[in-house]
Design a protein around this motif. Structure first.
Motif, PDB file in Angstrom:
ATOM      1  N   ARG A 117       0.852  -1.196   0.000  1.00 32.74           N
ATOM      2  CA  ARG A 117       0.000   0.000   0.000  1.00 32.74           C
ATOM      3  C   ARG A 117       0.883   1.240   0.000  1.00 32.74           C
ATOM      4  O   ARG A 117       2.027   1.210   0.438  1.00 32.74           O
ATOM      5  CB  ARG A 117      -0.887   0.032   1.238  1.00 32.74           C
ATOM      6  N   ASP A 118       0.324   2.345  -0.456  1.00 29.60           N
ATOM      7  CA  ASP A 118       1.022   3.626  -0.416  1.00 29.60           C
ATOM      8  C   ASP A 118       0.824   4.283   0.940  1.00 29.60           C
ATOM      9  O   ASP A 118      -0.241   4.148   1.546  1.00 29.60           O
ATOM     10  CB  ASP A 118       0.470   4.575  -1.492  1.00 29.60           C
ATOM     11  N   ASP A 119       1.818   4.976   1.405  1.00 31.08           N
ATOM     12  CA  ASP A 119       1.708   5.867   2.559  1.00 31.08           C
ATOM     13  C   ASP A 119       1.147   5.207   3.815  1.00 31.08           C
ATOM     14  O   ASP A 119       0.068   5.515   4.267  1.00 31.08           O
ATOM     15  CB  ASP A 119       0.862   7.084   2.176  1.00 31.08           C
ATOM     16  N   TYR A 120       1.885   4.287   4.369  1.00 29.83           N
ATOM     17  CA  TYR A 120       1.501   3.726   5.662  1.00 29.83           C
ATOM     18  C   TYR A 120       2.716   3.707   6.570  1.00 29.83           C
ATOM     19  O   TYR A 120       3.852   3.765   6.128  1.00 29.83           O
ATOM     20  CB  TYR A 120       0.900   2.322   5.529  1.00 29.83           C
ATOM     21  N   ARG A 121       2.471   3.661   7.847  1.00 27.52           N
ATOM     22  CA  ARG A 121       3.536   3.566   8.840  1.00 27.52           C
ATOM     23  C   ARG A 121       3.126   2.471   9.830  1.00 27.52           C
ATOM     24  O   ARG A 121       1.962   2.351  10.159  1.00 27.52           O
ATOM     25  CB  ARG A 121       3.704   4.864   9.618  1.00 27.52           C
ATOM     26  N   ILE A 122       4.072   1.723  10.309  1.00 31.37           N
ATOM     27  CA  ILE A 122       3.795   0.699  11.314  1.00 31.37           C
ATOM     28  C   ILE A 122       4.536   1.096  12.584  1.00 31.37           C
ATOM     29  O   ILE A 122       5.711   1.443  12.544  1.00 31.37           O
ATOM     30  CB  ILE A 122       4.304  -0.687  10.871  1.00 31.37           C
ATOM     31  N   SER A 123       3.842   1.063  13.683  1.00 34.57           N
ATOM     32  CA  SER A 123       4.520   1.241  14.958  1.00 34.57           C
ATOM     33  C   SER A 123       3.931   0.243  15.937  1.00 34.57           C
ATOM     34  O   SER A 123       2.769  -0.125  15.831  1.00 34.57           O
ATOM     35  CB  SER A 123       4.368   2.678  15.473  1.00 34.57           C
ATOM     36  N   SER A 124       4.732  -0.230  16.851  1.00 36.28           N
ATOM     37  CA  SER A 124       4.239  -1.171  17.858  1.00 36.28           C
ATOM     38  C   SER A 124       4.604  -0.648  19.236  1.00 36.28           C
ATOM     39  O   SER A 124       5.597   0.047  19.410  1.00 36.28           O
ATOM     40  CB  SER A 124       4.805  -2.568  17.624  1.00 36.28           C
ATOM     41  N   LEU A 125       3.782  -0.996  20.188  1.00 34.96           N
ATOM     42  CA  LEU A 125       3.987  -0.583  21.572  1.00 34.96           C
ATOM     43  C   LEU A 125       3.871  -1.800  22.478  1.00 34.96           C
ATOM     44  O   LEU A 125       3.055  -2.686  22.236  1.00 34.96           O
ATOM     45  CB  LEU A 125       2.945   0.465  21.973  1.00 34.96           C
ATOM     46  N   ASN A 126       4.670  -1.844  23.505  1.00 34.82           N
ATOM     47  CA  ASN A 126       4.665  -2.916  24.502  1.00 34.82           C
ATOM     48  C   ASN A 126       5.022  -4.276  23.914  1.00 34.82           C
ATOM     49  O   ASN A 126       4.628  -5.300  24.457  1.00 34.82           O
ATOM     50  CB  ASN A 126       3.305  -2.996  25.210  1.00 34.82           C
ATOM     51  N   CYS A 127       5.753  -4.304  22.816  1.00 39.70           N
ATOM     52  CA  CYS A 127       6.142  -5.576  22.190  1.00 39.70           C
ATOM     53  C   CYS A 127       7.597  -5.931  22.493  1.00 39.70           C
ATOM     54  O   CYS A 127       8.096  -6.944  22.001  1.00 39.70           O
ATOM     55  CB  CYS A 127       5.924  -5.516  20.679  1.00 39.70           C
ATOM     56  N   GLY A 128       8.278  -5.120  23.250  1.00 43.82           N
ATOM     57  CA  GLY A 128       9.646  -5.416  23.648  1.00 43.82           C
ATOM     58  C   GLY A 128      10.609  -5.572  22.481  1.00 43.82           C
ATOM     59  O   GLY A 128      11.519  -6.377  22.542  1.00 43.82           O
ATOM     60  N   GLY A 129      10.401  -4.839  21.417  1.00 45.24           N
ATOM     61  CA  GLY A 129      11.271  -4.910  20.263  1.00 45.24           C
ATOM     62  C   GLY A 129      10.995  -6.087  19.344  1.00 45.24           C
ATOM     63  O   GLY A 129      11.659  -6.255  18.335  1.00 45.24           O
ATOM     64  N   GLU A 130      10.022  -6.917  19.689  1.00 41.99           N
ATOM     65  CA  GLU A 130       9.683  -8.062  18.850  1.00 41.99           C
ATOM     66  C   GLU A 130       8.588  -7.686  17.860  1.00 41.99           C
ATOM     67  O   GLU A 130       7.882  -6.708  18.032  1.00 41.99           O
ATOM     68  CB  GLU A 130       9.171  -9.230  19.704  1.00 41.99           C
TER      69      GLU A 130
END
Length: 138
Positions: free
Chosen positions: A43-56
């Motif tokens: 897809r165009d123009d998306y960002r992924i961020s994760s929280l509380n996943c401990g870098g996994e």
């Protein structure tokens, strides 16, 4: 004005929601759109961020958490919750709604609902401006 949708999922494939949000899909069949070589189209123009996943990776963090706490092991258990927040396409030009502003807004929303859950966020741009949040509840 935004439209809000909640979906609870019993699908143990935590990566399926991420794949849907990061790759193009036919809006009627919901099947992935492939290029001439049979590869998924991002897809165009998306960002992924994760929280509380401990870098996994989100999926791995959810599976580890479920094993650690003995949760979501039965087929009938709800494995995750997905929140889809769809904004009017005019919100971008009229109100300055950017991908980063949607991410900030969605992160604040999730912190109020369940601050300690593992989650990822993928703001995307489909026919409408969308923010999607998936949460693994353990």
């Amino acid at each position: 004005m935004a439209t809000f949708k909640h979906i609870s999922s019993k699908n143990a494939d935590y990566g399926a929601a991420e794949q849907y949000l990061t790759f193009e899909h036919d809006e009627f069949t919901m099947k992935p759109t492939l290029d001439k070589n049979g590869r998924l189209l991002p897809r165009d123009d998306y960002r992924i961020s994760s929280l509380n996943c401990g870098g996994e990776d989100f999926a791995i963090a959810c599976m580890r958490s479920n094993l650690k706490y003995g949760k979501n092991q039965r087929k009938e258990d709800v494995k995750s919750h997905h929140y889809i927040i769809s904004f009017d396409p005019r919100d971008a030009p009229d109100n300055g709604l950017t991908v980063d502003r949607r991410r900030s807004w969605a992160n604040g929303f999730v912190k109020n609902i369940s601050p300690d859950t593992k989650r990822w966020y993928a703001p995307t741009r489909t026919g409408i401006t969308t923010a999607a949040i998936s949460m693994c509840i353990s």
